[in-house]
Design a protein around this motif. Structure first.
Motif, PDB file in Angstrom:
ATOM      1  N   GLY A   1     -45.328  91.589  42.707  1.00  0.00           N
ATOM      2  CA  GLY A   1     -45.687  93.018  43.374  1.00  0.00           C
ATOM      3  C   GLY A   1     -47.102  93.105  44.209  1.00  0.00           C
ATOM      4  N   GLN A   2     -47.065  92.142  45.043  1.00  0.00           N
ATOM      5  CA  GLN A   2     -48.257  92.005  45.879  1.00  0.00           C
ATOM      6  C   GLN A   2     -47.851  92.444  47.389  1.00  0.00           C
ATOM      7  OE1 GLN A   2     -51.526  91.352  45.502  1.00  0.00           O
ATOM      8  NE2 GLN A   2     -51.141  90.950  43.019  1.00  0.00           N
ATOM      9  N   THR A   3     -48.854  93.037  48.025  1.00  0.00           N
ATOM     10  CA  THR A   3     -48.607  93.437  49.481  1.00  0.00           C
ATOM     11  C   THR A   3     -48.381  92.033  50.089  1.00  0.00           C
ATOM     12  OG1 THR A   3     -50.737  94.703  49.177  1.00  0.00           O
ATOM     13  CG2 THR A   3     -49.939  94.543  51.290  1.00  0.00           C
ATOM     14  N   PRO A   4     -47.391  91.918  51.275  1.00  0.00           N
ATOM     15  CA  PRO A   4     -46.884  93.017  51.658  1.00  0.00           C
ATOM     16  C   PRO A   4     -45.703  93.582  51.192  1.00  0.00           C
ATOM     17  CG  PRO A   4     -46.269  90.904  52.869  1.00  0.00           C
ATOM     18  CD  PRO A   4     -47.267  90.524  51.741  1.00  0.00           C
ATOM     19  N   PHE A   5     -45.490  93.237  50.013  1.00  0.00           N
ATOM     20  CA  PHE A   5     -44.575  93.634  49.202  1.00  0.00           C
ATOM     21  C   PHE A   5     -44.832  94.726  47.891  1.00  0.00           C
ATOM     22  CE2 PHE A   5     -43.833  89.540  50.953  1.00  0.00           C
ATOM     23  CZ  PHE A   5     -42.949  89.711  51.867  1.00  0.00           C
ATOM     24  N   ASP A   6     -45.767  95.519  48.079  1.00  0.00           N
ATOM     25  CA  ASP A   6     -46.219  96.155  46.814  1.00  0.00           C
ATOM     26  C   ASP A   6     -45.463  97.506  47.197  1.00  0.00           C
ATOM     27  OD1 ASP A   6     -47.671  97.193  48.953  1.00  0.00           O
ATOM     28  OD2 ASP A   6     -49.369  97.455  47.935  1.00  0.00           O
ATOM     29  N   LEU A   7     -44.319  97.722  47.394  1.00  0.00           N
ATOM     30  CA  LEU A   7     -43.601  98.926  47.482  1.00  0.00           C
ATOM     31  C   LEU A   7     -43.672  99.627  46.066  1.00  0.00           C
ATOM     32  CD1 LEU A   7     -40.872  97.497  49.564  1.00  0.00           C
ATOM     33  CD2 LEU A   7     -42.251  99.290  50.406  1.00  0.00           C
ATOM     34  N   ILE A   8     -43.791  98.987  45.039  1.00  0.00           N
ATOM     35  CA  ILE A   8     -43.472  99.632  43.930  1.00  0.00           C
ATOM     36  C   ILE A   8     -44.523 100.797  43.671  1.00  0.00           C
ATOM     37  CG2 ILE A   8     -42.391  97.529  42.643  1.00  0.00           C
ATOM     38  CD1 ILE A   8     -44.769  96.483  41.901  1.00  0.00           C
ATOM     39  N   GLU A   9     -45.498 100.410  44.197  1.00  0.00           N
ATOM     40  CA  GLU A   9     -46.697 101.314  43.761  1.00  0.00           C
ATOM     41  C   GLU A   9     -47.667 101.895  44.810  1.00  0.00           C
ATOM     42  OE1 GLU A   9     -50.322  99.773  41.871  1.00  0.00           O
ATOM     43  OE2 GLU A   9     -48.954  98.923  40.540  1.00  0.00           O
ATOM     44  N   ALA A  10     -46.715 101.598  46.066  1.00  0.00           N
ATOM     45  CA  ALA A  10     -47.394 102.240  47.519  1.00  0.00           C
ATOM     46  C   ALA A  10     -48.118 103.400  47.263  1.00  0.00           C
ATOM     47  CB  ALA A  10     -46.338 102.496  48.304  1.00  0.00           C
TER      48      ALA A  10
ATOM     49  N   VAL B   1     -43.895  96.170  54.202  1.00  0.00           N
ATOM     50  CA  VAL B   1     -42.589  95.879  54.373  1.00  0.00           C
ATOM     51  C   VAL B   1     -41.867  97.211  54.029  1.00  0.00           C
ATOM     52  CG1 VAL B   1     -40.537  94.587  54.262  1.00  0.00           C
ATOM     53  CG2 VAL B   1     -42.800  93.497  54.324  1.00  0.00           C
ATOM     54  N   ARG B   2     -40.764  97.391  54.993  1.00  0.00           N
ATOM     55  CA  ARG B   2     -39.934  98.806  54.456  1.00  0.00           C
ATOM     56  C   ARG B   2     -39.047  98.309  53.400  1.00  0.00           C
ATOM     57  NH1 ARG B   2     -37.661 100.202  59.913  1.00  0.00           N
ATOM     58  NH2 ARG B   2     -35.838  99.672  58.680  1.00  0.00           N
TER      59      ARG B   2
ATOM     60  N   ASP C   1     -35.483  98.732  52.867  1.00  0.00           N
ATOM     61  CA  ASP C   1     -34.455  98.225  53.421  1.00  0.00           C
ATOM     62  C   ASP C   1     -34.775  96.600  53.983  1.00  0.00           C
ATOM     63  OD1 ASP C   1     -35.703  99.537  55.476  1.00  0.00           O
ATOM     64  OD2 ASP C   1     -34.091  99.738  56.488  1.00  0.00           O
ATOM     65  N   ASN C   2     -35.620  96.592  54.788  1.00  0.00           N
ATOM     66  CA  ASN C   2     -36.114  95.296  55.088  1.00  0.00           C
ATOM     67  C   ASN C   2     -36.289  94.547  53.874  1.00  0.00           C
ATOM     68  OD1 ASN C   2     -35.976  95.969  57.920  1.00  0.00           O
ATOM     69  ND2 ASN C   2     -37.920  96.239  58.081  1.00  0.00           N
ATOM     70  N   LEU C   3     -37.159  94.802  53.163  1.00  0.00           N
ATOM     71  CA  LEU C   3     -37.293  94.077  52.010  1.00  0.00           C
ATOM     72  C   LEU C   3     -35.936  93.562  51.191  1.00  0.00           C
ATOM     73  CD1 LEU C   3     -39.830  93.202  49.786  1.00  0.00           C
ATOM     74  CD2 LEU C   3     -38.771  95.032  48.362  1.00  0.00           C
ATOM     75  N   LEU C   4     -35.076  94.456  51.041  1.00  0.00           N
ATOM     76  CA  LEU C   4     -33.890  93.993  50.385  1.00  0.00           C
ATOM     77  C   LEU C   4     -32.780  93.057  51.359  1.00  0.00           C
ATOM     78  CD1 LEU C   4     -32.725  97.225  48.577  1.00  0.00           C
ATOM     79  CD2 LEU C   4     -33.946  95.211  47.711  1.00  0.00           C
ATOM     80  N   ALA C   5     -32.951  93.500  52.615  1.00  0.00           N
ATOM     81  CA  ALA C   5     -32.238  92.459  53.581  1.00  0.00           C
ATOM     82  C   ALA C   5     -32.757  91.310  53.646  1.00  0.00           C
ATOM     83  CB  ALA C   5     -32.307  93.254  55.067  1.00  0.00           C
ATOM     84  N   ILE C   6     -34.159  91.041  53.538  1.00  0.00           N
ATOM     85  CA  ILE C   6     -34.691  89.636  53.790  1.00  0.00           C
ATOM     86  C   ILE C   6     -34.285  88.955  52.440  1.00  0.00           C
ATOM     87  CG2 ILE C   6     -37.011  88.229  53.612  1.00  0.00           C
ATOM     88  CD1 ILE C   6     -38.279  90.657  55.006  1.00  0.00           C
ATOM     89  N   GLY C   7     -34.209  89.453  51.396  1.00  0.00           N
ATOM     90  CA  GLY C   7     -33.905  88.923  50.248  1.00  0.00           C
ATOM     91  C   GLY C   7     -32.556  88.440  50.182  1.00  0.00           C
TER      92      GLY C   7
END
Lengths: 325, 168
Positions: free
Chosen positions: A200-209, A286-287, A289-295
């Motif tokens: 859950g770290q930036t740039p992927f910390d969407l969980i608690e943005a 990261v947005r 949908d981008n996050l999921l698409a990259i994955g």
């Protein structure tokens, strides 16, 4: 000593280390972010504010533990425990030196992944029981991201397992006595990206943005329940960094026989944490949908290709394998 | 000594797993059902561990507790239109009782058919290395394993196709 005391002491040591890490890492995060933002960070309590987090912990402990009226009481109460216990259990297999490991499991690496896969459930429980839209959206994002990236992270660790010929953390470090597995750069990059999301770290910390979701699944939590959720997040970062060190940076090796092994290990881990925090301070988010698409579209196929290539190369040139294949 | 400890641990786990199963059936809140199911799968992993099958235990934890439970709870949450829909009254269906009694009878029948006396059991579950060699050696179970994965892939593709058609 009685066997019970023998069993309990390492466990308590791991708990102590977890709490200590939490306190140090929160202070460190504030200092590193301050440094990156050209500010000083906490400066008042003690030299360079080193005691700041201690006072924060005291504050958290003495605050009122608020349970909002419309929450789902049982799940609301259990969620911090479901989040915290796996974090603590993952400490059990981190090899600080050849002998300093709480549980020397043959399947240590699998154990970390298995136990860490329970954390999203705690977060889901927290988000749902809070009866709050921010919390629920935050929790849903966690599940989306963590389900997506659990698989690539596991797959990215498999080339290392092939090279070391073992899933025991100690054996993996032993296999790196000659050359560190960082030579396998693609696996490292995949593992690093997937791990940043898992912890859950930036740039992927969407969980608690903070700017979008107040503080995600932890919005309704207060006092030490919030403290536990927070602590677990920091401890996950530590575990991720420790995994990086174990899998790719030679674990306790590299002290030249002068520096004791646990010190080397901790030093490397904290350098990893520093790098993760630097990324946190410099990268935009990261947005979703981008996050999921990259994955799904990139990391997953890429890690499969890397596994196949690694296996083929090891089969053709057995020199690269550290263990007995 | 070790054996008695194992039995004590087994009974503690057994109580937990039964409580979990009953809780899953009896709770009115469907989300709570999902979490009870999670509890059952975690305890099942613990029982595997107790039996010495650590690989199966970890896979149980990773796949059933970590992934399947998440997906079950997640899909329940998505399909609930409103939060209040999660709680619903317990509906008792006679048909379910019939199925349950049939299943119970079947289980008892199977236990009765089993030969009594000393059944040959290994001292412990095979370790990870034996297990994987058996599974992936060409004269072992490699072909059935691959066939099973093909069946799963077909099911997955079918599910995607099915849901696509519904959306149009």
């Amino acid at each position: 000593m009685s066997p019970i005391i023998n069993a309990v002491i390492p466990f308590l040591a791991a708990l102590g280390l977890l709490l200590f890490n939490g306190v140090v890492m929160i202070w460190m995060l504030r200092k590193v972010l301050g440094f990156l933002h050209l500010r000083l960070g906490p400066m008042v309590q003690g030299p360079h504010g080193v005691f700041q987090t201690l006072f924060d912990v005291l504050k958290l402990l003495s605050k009122e533990d608020i349970t909002p009226r419309k929450v789902d009481k049982v799940l609301f109460f259990l969620a911090p425990a479901i989040v915290f216990v796996p974090s603590l259990m993952a400490y059990m297999i981190i090899p600080f030196s050849e002998t300093w490991v709480v549980a020397d499991l043959d399947l240590g690496l699998l154990f970390v992944f298995a136990i860490m896969s329970l954390i999203p459930l705690g977060i889901l429980a927290a988000g749902w029981s809070s009866n709050n839209k921010w919390s629920l959206i935050g929790a849903m994002r966690v599940i989306g991201a963590q389900i997506t990236y659990e698989v690539p992270m596991l797959l990215a660790a498999i080339p290392i397992v092939i090279m070391a010929g073992s899933m025991n953390m100690g054996d993996i470090v032993d296999a790196q006595s000659q050359i560190w597995f960082i030579i396998h750069v693609p696996a490292f990059l995949l593992f690093f990206i997937a791990g940043l999301i898992e912890s859950g770290q930036t740039p992927f910390d969407l969980i608690e943005a903070e700017s979008e979701l107040v503080s995600g699944y932890a919005t309704e939590y207060s006092a030490m329940k919030f403290g536990l959720l927070f602590l677990s997040e920091f401890s996950n970062t530590f575990i991720f960094s420790a995994l990086l060190v174990t899998l790719f940076f030679g674990g306790w090796h590299g002290g030249f026989g002068i520096v004791p092994a646990p010190v080397v290990f901790m030093l490397k881990t904290y350098i990893g944490i520093f790098i993760i925090m630097t990324i946190r301070g410099t990268m935009p988010r990261v947005r979703v949908d981008n996050l999921l698409a990259i994955g799904w579209k990139f990391l997953l196929p890429a890690s499969l290709v890397v596994i196949i290539l690694t296996a083929a190369i090891i089969k053709v040139f057995p020199v690269f394998s550290g263990g007995a294949l | 000594m070790a054996e008695s400890v194992n039995i004590v641990a087994f009974f503690i786990l057994a109580v937990f797993i039964v409580i979990g199963a009953i809780g899953m059936l009896c709770t009115k809140n469907i989300i709570h059902s999902g979490f009870w199911l999670l509890e059952v799968s975690v305890v099942a992993a613990a029982i595997y561990y107790l039996l010495g099958a650590d690989y199966i235990a970890l896979v149980q934890l990773l796949v059933y507790a970590g992934a399947v439970s998440v997906i079950i709870i997640f899909s329940i949450m998505i399909t609930l239109r409103r939060r209040e829909d999660a709680t619903r009254s317990r509906d008792f269906s006679p048909l379910a009782l019939v199925v349950a009694i049939m299943f119970c009878a079947l289980t008892i029948a199977v236990i009765c058919i089993l030969p009594t006396g000393n059944i040959l059991m290994p001292d412990s579950a095979p370790d990870f290395m034996t297990f994987s060699l058996k599974l992936f050696s060409p004269d072992g179970w490699a072909l059935p394993f691959e066939l099973a994965s093909v069946v799963l892939t077909v099911a997955l593709v079918g599910a995607v196709w099915w849901s696509r058609k519904e959306n149009k």
